[in-house]
Design a protein around this motif. Structure first.
Motif, PDB file in Angstrom:
ATOM      1  N   PHE A   1      16.536   0.915  24.706  1.00 14.40           N
ATOM      2  CA  PHE A   1      15.887  -0.376  24.931  1.00 14.40           C
ATOM      3  C   PHE A   1      14.562  -0.408  24.186  1.00 14.40           C
ATOM      4  N   GLY A   2      13.970  -1.578  24.156  1.00 16.07           N
ATOM      5  CA  GLY A   2      12.677  -1.820  23.510  1.00 16.07           C
ATOM      6  C   GLY A   2      12.382  -3.301  23.641  1.00 16.07           C
ATOM      7  N   LEU A   3      11.538  -3.822  22.793  1.00 14.12           N
ATOM      8  CA  LEU A   3      11.343  -5.272  22.766  1.00 14.12           C
ATOM      9  C   LEU A   3      12.506  -5.873  21.993  1.00 14.12           C
ATOM     10  N   TRP A   4      13.117  -6.888  22.570  1.00 12.43           N
ATOM     11  CA  TRP A   4      14.287  -7.522  21.973  1.00 12.43           C
ATOM     12  C   TRP A   4      13.927  -8.893  21.422  1.00 12.43           C
ATOM     13  N   ALA A   5      14.705  -9.354  20.461  1.00 10.94           N
ATOM     14  CA  ALA A   5      14.569 -10.720  19.950  1.00 10.94           C
ATOM     15  C   ALA A   5      15.011 -11.681  21.049  1.00 10.94           C
TER      16      ALA A   5
END
Length: 170
Positions: free
Chosen positions: A59-63
């Motif tokens: 995971f991470g920052l997603w669009a």
């Protein structure tokens, strides 16, 4: 697609999103909490960090994209951040200015909290927000978070006070 809400879907960022990221990270109004708009190199570093997070954590920052036209209007997701001398799971969000005050950040942040609790089985999630970023503080509060502390982060040659919001899994 990682997540879906009524109006949005969240997906992993790709190199093709560089231009859309520039609309966010190079807007001084959007980036006021960071005290500067990013250069092309800083945007690329930001994008690379998200791609690394996907590989390392899943995971991470997603669009954040509008369902109606597939336009990327922001980013929202989960990151591991250092806070109170330990690593915490944080919900973060940044949106193009023209999409502010429409509830998109709250909608995406609530979905990310649900993902953290239901998919990642997290017990608690945080949002670490500049003390002068009242709009992001309101998003955290609408996401049922409450202030649980504060600290000062040294960034870009400045001391920046931050509030720490959190919510525990019910």
């Amino acid at each position: 697609m990682i997540l879906e809400t009524k109006r949005l879907y969240l997906r992993q960022l790709t190199q093709d999103d560089f231009g859309s990221l520039c609309k966010i990270l190079q807007d001084k109004d959007v980036m006021y909490a960071y005290e500067h708009a990013f250069s092309d190199e800083e945007v690329q570093d930001w994008l690379n960090r998200q791609l690394e997070r996907y590989n390392q954590y899943g995971f991470g920052l997603w669009a954040v994209c509008l369902k109606e036209n597939d336009e990327m209007i922001g980013q929202c997701g989960l990151t591991i951040q250092s806070c109170f001398n330990r690593e915490v799971l944080e919900i973060g969000y940044l949106f193009q200015k023209k999409y502010w005050h429409r509830g998109y950040a709250t909608e995406a942040a609530i979905a990310c909290k649900k993902y953290a609790f239901e998919v990642l089985n997290a017990d608690e999630v945080y949002s670490i927000i500049r003390d002068n970023n009242f709009a992001s503080q309101m998003v955290a509060e609408r996401n049922e978070m409450a202030v649980c502390g504060s600290f000062t982060k040294h960034y870009y040659g400045m001391d920046m006070p931050h509030l720490v919001y959190s919510v525990k899994k019910e």
